[in-house]
Design a protein around this motif. Structure first.
Motif, PDB file in Angstrom:
ATOM      1  N   VAL A 120       0.875  -1.184   0.000  1.00 32.00           N
ATOM      2  CA  VAL A 120       0.000   0.000   0.000  1.00 32.00           C
ATOM      3  C   VAL A 120       0.911   1.232   0.000  1.00 32.00           C
ATOM      4  O   VAL A 120       1.759   1.372   0.881  1.00 32.00           O
ATOM      5  N   SER A 146       6.387  -4.238   3.919  1.00 28.36           N
ATOM      6  CA  SER A 146       7.579  -3.447   3.627  1.00 28.36           C
ATOM      7  C   SER A 146       7.617  -2.128   4.404  1.00 28.36           C
ATOM      8  O   SER A 146       8.475  -1.290   4.132  1.00 28.36           O
ATOM      9  N   GLY A 147       6.685  -1.932   5.315  1.00 29.89           N
ATOM     10  CA  GLY A 147       6.787  -0.788   6.232  1.00 29.89           C
ATOM     11  C   GLY A 147       6.324   0.546   5.688  1.00 29.89           C
ATOM     12  O   GLY A 147       6.801   1.599   6.128  1.00 29.89           O
ATOM     13  N   MET A 148       5.372   0.515   4.769  1.00 30.73           N
ATOM     14  CA  MET A 148       4.954   1.781   4.171  1.00 30.73           C
ATOM     15  C   MET A 148       4.193   2.666   5.171  1.00 30.73           C
ATOM     16  O   MET A 148       4.181   3.884   5.033  1.00 30.73           O
ATOM     17  N   ASN A 189       5.391  -4.140  12.640  1.00 32.98           N
ATOM     18  CA  ASN A 189       5.587  -5.560  12.953  1.00 32.98           C
ATOM     19  C   ASN A 189       5.202  -6.404  11.755  1.00 32.98           C
ATOM     20  O   ASN A 189       4.272  -6.076  11.019  1.00 32.98           O
ATOM     21  N   ASP A 190       5.901  -7.495  11.557  1.00 37.54           N
ATOM     22  CA  ASP A 190       5.486  -8.489  10.573  1.00 37.54           C
ATOM     23  C   ASP A 190       6.031  -9.837  11.020  1.00 37.54           C
ATOM     24  O   ASP A 190       7.051  -9.922  11.706  1.00 37.54           O
ATOM     25  N   LEU A 191       5.330 -10.875  10.576  1.00 32.50           N
ATOM     26  CA  LEU A 191       5.759 -12.235  10.911  1.00 32.50           C
ATOM     27  C   LEU A 191       7.026 -12.622  10.145  1.00 32.50           C
ATOM     28  O   LEU A 191       7.820 -13.443  10.586  1.00 32.50           O
ATOM     29  N   ALA A 195      10.200  -9.359   5.361  1.00 32.94           N
ATOM     30  CA  ALA A 195       9.398  -8.127   5.339  1.00 32.94           C
ATOM     31  C   ALA A 195       9.977  -7.101   6.305  1.00 32.94           C
ATOM     32  O   ALA A 195      10.162  -5.935   5.948  1.00 32.94           O
ATOM     33  N   GLY A 480       7.492 -10.800  14.457  1.00 35.65           N
ATOM     34  CA  GLY A 480       6.720 -11.745  15.259  1.00 35.65           C
ATOM     35  C   GLY A 480       5.280 -11.729  14.817  1.00 35.65           C
ATOM     36  O   GLY A 480       4.935 -11.087  13.833  1.00 35.65           O
ATOM     37  N   ALA A 482       1.364 -10.759  14.922  1.00 37.27           N
ATOM     38  CA  ALA A 482       0.543  -9.644  15.393  1.00 37.27           C
ATOM     39  C   ALA A 482      -0.375 -10.096  16.521  1.00 37.27           C
ATOM     40  O   ALA A 482      -0.985  -9.281  17.203  1.00 37.27           O
ATOM     41  N   ASP A 498      -2.929  -3.465   6.873  1.00 34.96           N
ATOM     42  CA  ASP A 498      -3.282  -4.091   5.595  1.00 34.96           C
ATOM     43  C   ASP A 498      -3.056  -5.587   5.779  1.00 34.96           C
ATOM     44  O   ASP A 498      -1.994  -6.100   5.457  1.00 34.96           O
ATOM     45  N   PRO A 499      -4.036  -6.259   6.365  1.00 38.51           N
ATOM     46  CA  PRO A 499      -3.801  -7.657   6.743  1.00 38.51           C
ATOM     47  C   PRO A 499      -3.738  -8.588   5.542  1.00 38.51           C
ATOM     48  O   PRO A 499      -4.180  -8.225   4.452  1.00 38.51           O
ATOM     49  N   ASP A 527       1.297 -17.819   9.553  1.00 38.12           N
ATOM     50  CA  ASP A 527       0.997 -16.943   8.418  1.00 38.12           C
ATOM     51  C   ASP A 527      -0.526 -16.931   8.247  1.00 38.12           C
ATOM     52  O   ASP A 527      -1.138 -17.979   8.004  1.00 38.12           O
ATOM     53  N   CYS A 553      -5.195 -11.772  16.217  1.00 39.14           N
ATOM     54  CA  CYS A 553      -4.428 -10.549  15.924  1.00 39.14           C
ATOM     55  C   CYS A 553      -5.247  -9.304  16.263  1.00 39.14           C
ATOM     56  O   CYS A 553      -4.736  -8.349  16.850  1.00 39.14           O
TER      57      CYS A 553
END
Ligand SMILES: C[S@@+](CC[C@H](N)C(=O)[O-])C[C@H]1O[C@@H](n2cnc3c(N)ncnc32)[C@H](O)[C@@H]1O
Length: 925
Positions: A120, A146-148, A189-191, A195, A480, A482, A498-499, A527, A553
């Motif tokens: 996004v 990607s941390g947008m 955060n992301d699993l 990412a 880790g 969410a 943005d799941p 995931d 989550c």
């Protein structure tokens, strides 16, 4: 200015971090790396849910603590302590839901600086952050990819004047106060470690000049060491050309003569660069097509695994090379072939990962196996493996931690292009990034690109982009799930997220290749996707599993968000079941949905989404965590009617009062009594409580308590503002109803008859046009007459004309104006017209109807044998609701199993009862 972070400019300036002082940034990094190394040795630390699979070394090499760890971040709570403001219930805060256009900004160079699945753009997120937060607030994105969201939070502080002006003008036009500029703090955060590595590099400051210099040096050194692998002789027989890419084609056999056919040689028309559908066999002349050919395999010993592999036979077919600025093409000659043969004898560089693909858990297993790919290194031809291995080694060896990380951020972007996943596109402008996104797909023709062809331009673009953007230090990144965020309760001011959306992207699988290079893999079992990969049944994930993962989550989101604050969820909808699961998960966690919008791309405006539909559209859901003590009062009062009105009161306060679109007032769907009822029901179900009011009781109570305007309900203090806006408009806003089942058909009839009490003959043609293509698959089509009889009243000509019909006739027929309700002329015209019952009558009707529905539900209960093919959702909903109020969860589950899976999953109301029933019985445990 807080002293948590100070910019790392690559110079030797002292820095402060988490209250500690360091002589320079590398000292800060070394200090925290040492602490992280100790933590990693603690088995309890590693036991955390969502912990990536990787060695200590691999995790440390990716991390830049305390800002970023490629595992759960032990300093996250400290970050909040330093930057956050504790929750203050007395702090005034009020916002309306906001819809955003998620397609804005896809050409921006920052967005393009690193690709990721379903990104996004930050420019789409910025207005949202500006709207809901103040500078310095804490923003969270638990599925940050990607941390947008982080880039957007920074952009609020660093946006250029032209951008600020544009936003300010747009907001002014909408009558909104100017935004407060200034960076917001962000927790990402992301699993997936792949990412978070991208997110960290996007969001942590670095010395752009140092990176540009190091990148250039890296590519120059590569040239010096392996430039010879990419040389070819020009047609003049003496000049050396630089190979940009080599096209490899698979070799097939002719079904007629068994001769070898190099597909590209025969099928490619050299002039037009088009691949022909049919072409003659070079040996026997028979007409061939791709389908008729049989792929040829060769057996090879894989020295890395010691196993023999059967792989498709590939031949270099075309070389594209450059001399100075001119480009040429040639067929590989004997020298080229012997060069390739020589490279093949080189050992595989140790940096190239030899990791087996977990095919039992993967979607792409059969296709990949077909191509002889069992391990990650099989995706690289020998020369590409040499180049990528060396690039990785050199990038990794850079002495400055931050520059090293940025070099890897650049190099990892070449991995997919350098692999056999990169297709040859004869008519493409460039052969870079020609892999099919979202899948591991190995085509018959592969363009093997040189590292400089891939990266020269990339390096320049990255240096320029980041120089203009210059991140300031406001982010902290965690790896880790969410579902378990190491954050304190009620500490976050806003969530933008943005799941994962169901079945479309298996993130862990797609990130596997890059993560194998880093040596740290996603904990794939968490995931949050729908995964029906066939082989390993235990690893499959159903829509139910997806919903439970998402509910976990969202429950965590709910815990860490401050009461009264908002969450924006963007979601690309393709399947009704998944979309419904997401909504249900959100509501089960305690969030109250205040708006769902989809962008109408043609008109460039948003429309409210009130039903669950399976159309490809980008949805923006605005939900909030209730405040003002609602939860506490509920705990004290329990499931009483008072609690229901308390909920409505709280909810109405969160909704927009008036929305103007293209000079017209818009209908605010969330203020419709029917939607308010649904929200109230969801709220009670979520609290495991029986719903204290029936729909007509609710409607009656609603009108007694709250003012209504144009079919919408308001708080008394809101209505003056609405009236003022309404007075400026010629037309009242209208709700757009989409008829898809019996319930919405009744709603449609209610709206129709309210406006125009009519006879059966008048209603029939209009009603029929509504029962079109959007009708739900298993829902029985109702008879109009039965619907009217069960839900509405008909004036049979005896007694006075009901007020509703009277009002309609006297305002629409000149000759009937001003007549008494008992006037025979009026009676004649009014006779046989159907109208909407007043609340008292409506309750009687509803009771009668409910009885009949429950009777029918009993029949469903008794049904045995095959699944019910056609049924009435209204019967199921009423039956489920009734069973729920009696805590009879087994009945809900049993009947749910009698209807097709998708019918259950696609209905928001049924799914909510069903899911809650499951979680309250053993089946859900
Ligand atoms: C739709 S993508 C987000 C992309 C992001 N908006 C961007 O701009 O890059 C969803 C992300 O959720 C992550 N994910 C999946 N399950 C997760 C979980 N249980 N906890 C945290 N992240 C998860 C995936 O790794 C993926 O990166």
């Amino acid at each position: 200015m807080s002293t948590l972070f100070k910019s790392t400019k690559g110079d030797n300036a002292p820095v402060e971090c988490l209250g500690l002082s360091f002589p320079n940034d590398q000292a800060r990094r070394d200090h925290f790396l040492k602490l992280l190394a100790e933590k990693l040795k603690d088995p309890e630390f590693r036991k955390q849910e969502g912990f990536p699979q990787g060695t200590d070394e691999a995790i440390l090499a990716m991390s830049d603590p305390p800002y970023y760890t490629a595992c759960p971040n032990p300093w996250l709570a400290d970050f909040v302590k330093h930057y956050g403001k504790p929750y203050d219930p007395n702090e005034p805060y009020r916002r309306e839901p906001l819809a955003i256009d998620v397609s804005v900004g896809k050409t921006d160079p920052i967005y393009k600086a690193h690709s990721y699945h379903t990104k996004v753009p930050h420019l789409a997120i910025v207005p949202s952050i500006l709207h809901y937060t103040q500078p310095g607030d804490l923003v969270l994105d638990g599925f940050a990819g990607s941390g947008m969201t982080g880039v957007a939070a920074q952009w609020c502080g660093s946006a250029p004047a032209s951008y600020r002006h544009e936003i300010e003008m747009a907001w002014k036009k909408e009558g909104r106060p100017a935004p407060k500029w200034g960076a917001r703090r962000v927790i990402l955060n992301d699993l997936s470690p792949a990412a978070t590595f991208i997110a960290a590099n996007y969001n942590l400051p670095f010395d752009v000049d140092a990176f540009a210099r190091a990148g250039k040096q890296l590519l120059d050194e590569l040239e010096a060491e392996i430039g010879w692998m990419y040389e070819t002789l020009h047609s003049d027989g003496k000049t050396k050309g630089r190979i940009e890419y080599t096209v490899w084609s698979e070799v097939f056999t002719c079904p007629e003569c068994a001769g070898e056919v190099n597909f590209l040689d025969e099928a490619l028309d050299e002039d037009s660069k088009r691949v022909r559908d049919a072409f003659p066999c070079p040996h026997c002349g028979v007409e061939l097509t791709k389908k008729k050919l049989e792929r040829l395999y060769v057996s090879k010993l894989d020295r890395s695994t010691g196993k023999t592999l059967s792989t498709p036979k590939r031949e270099p077919t075309l070389i594209s090379y450059r001399i100075g600025k001119s480009r040429y093409e040639k067929k590989p000659d004997a020298d080229d072939l012997s060069l390739l043969a020589k490279i093949e004898t080189q050992p595989l560089p140790p940096e190239v990962p030899v990791v087996e693909f977990p095919y039992a858990d993967m979607w792409e297993a059969p296709r990949m196996r077909d191509k002889g790919i069992t391990h990650t290194h099989h995706l690289f031809l020998p020369r590409a493996a040499q180049a990528m291995g060396l690039l990785w080694r050199k990038a990794n060896a850079h002495p400055d931690g931050r520059t090293r990380s940025m070099l890897l951020f650049m190099v990892e972007q070449a991995l997919w292009t350098a692999s056999v996943l990169n297709r040859y596109r004869p008519t493409g402008f460039s052969q870079v990034n020609q892999y099919l996104s979202g899948v591991y797909y190995v085509a018959s023709q592969h363009a093997e690109c040189s590292p400089w062809y891939i990266l020269d331009g990339k390096l320049d673009r990255l240096a320029k982009t980041f120089r203009d953007y210059s991140a300031s230090p406001v982010a902290v990144v965690n790896t880790g799930t969410a579902a378990r965020l190491p954050l304190p309760h009620a500490s976050v001011d806003y969530i933008f997220t943005d799941p994962p959306f169901g079945e479309n992207f298996p993130y862990a699988e797609l990130n596997f290749l890059v993560e194998a290079w880093h040596g740290a893999l996603t904990q794939a079992k968490l995931d949050a996707i729908v995964d029906r990969s066939k082989e390993n049944r235990a690893a499959q994930k159903s829509v139910d599993d997806y919903r439970w993962l998402m509910a976990a989550c969202f429950t965590e989101y709910y815990r860490v968000l401050k009461p009264g604050r908002w969450m924006t969820v963007v979601f690309s909808n393709t399947q009704a079941t998944v979309w419904n699961s997401l909504q249900t998960a959100m509501q089960e966690a305690g969030f109250v949905v205040a708006n769902v919008s989809a962008l109408d791309k043609q008109q460039g405006s948003f429309k409210a989404v009130t039903t669950t539909v399976a159309v490809k559209q980008d949805l923006v859901i605005s939900a909030y965590k209730p405040n003002g003590g609602l939860e506490q009062r509920f705990a004290e009062r329990g499931a009483t009617q008072e609690s229901a009105w308390d909920f409505v009161q709280t909810h109405l306060r969160q909704l927009p009062v008036a929305k103007i679109k293209a000079g017209q007032l818009e209908f605010i769907a969330e203020r419709d009594p029917r939607i308010l009822f649904d929200r109230m029901v969801a709220w009670f179900v979520r609290h495991s409580a029986a719903v204290p009011l029936s729909s007509p009781e609710f409607q009656e109570g609603l009108y007694q308590r709250f003012p209504e305007r144009d079919g919408m309900v308001f708080l008394p203090e809101q209505v003056a503002e609405y009236d003022k806006k309404r007075a400026q408009m010629a037309q009242a806003p209208q709700m757009e109803l989409f008829v898809s089942d019996e319930r919405s058909a009744i709603d449609w009839l209610t709206d129709f008859l309210k406006r125009r009490p009519s006879t059966y003959q008048e209603i029939h043609p209009e009603f029929t046009t509504q029962l079109g293509a959007g009708w739900k698959k298993h829902e029985a089509k109702p008879e109009l007459r039965a619907l009217l009889e069960d839900n509405f009243l008909k004036y049979d000509g005896s007694g006075e004309v009901p007020s509703q019909i009277h009002a309609y006739l006297s305002s629409n027929f000149k000759e009937l104006r001003g007549l008494e309700k008992s006037d025979p002329r009026l009676i004649t015209k009014a006779k046989d017209r159907w109208y909407v019952p007043d609340p008292n009558k409506a309750q009687d009707l509803e009771k009668k109807r409910e009885k009949a529905l429950l009777k029918e539900f009993e029949q469903y209960q008794q049904h045995s044998g095959r699944k019910l093919k056609e049924f009435r959702l209204e019967v199921l909903r009423t039956g489920f609701k009734d069973a729920w109020s009696r805590k009879d969860y087994q009945t809900i589950i049993k009947v749910a199993q009698k209807i097709p899976y998708e019918a259950l999953q696609e209905d928001e109301k049924l799914l909510l009862w069903y899911d809650q029933a499951l979680t309250r019985t053993e089946a859900g445990a």
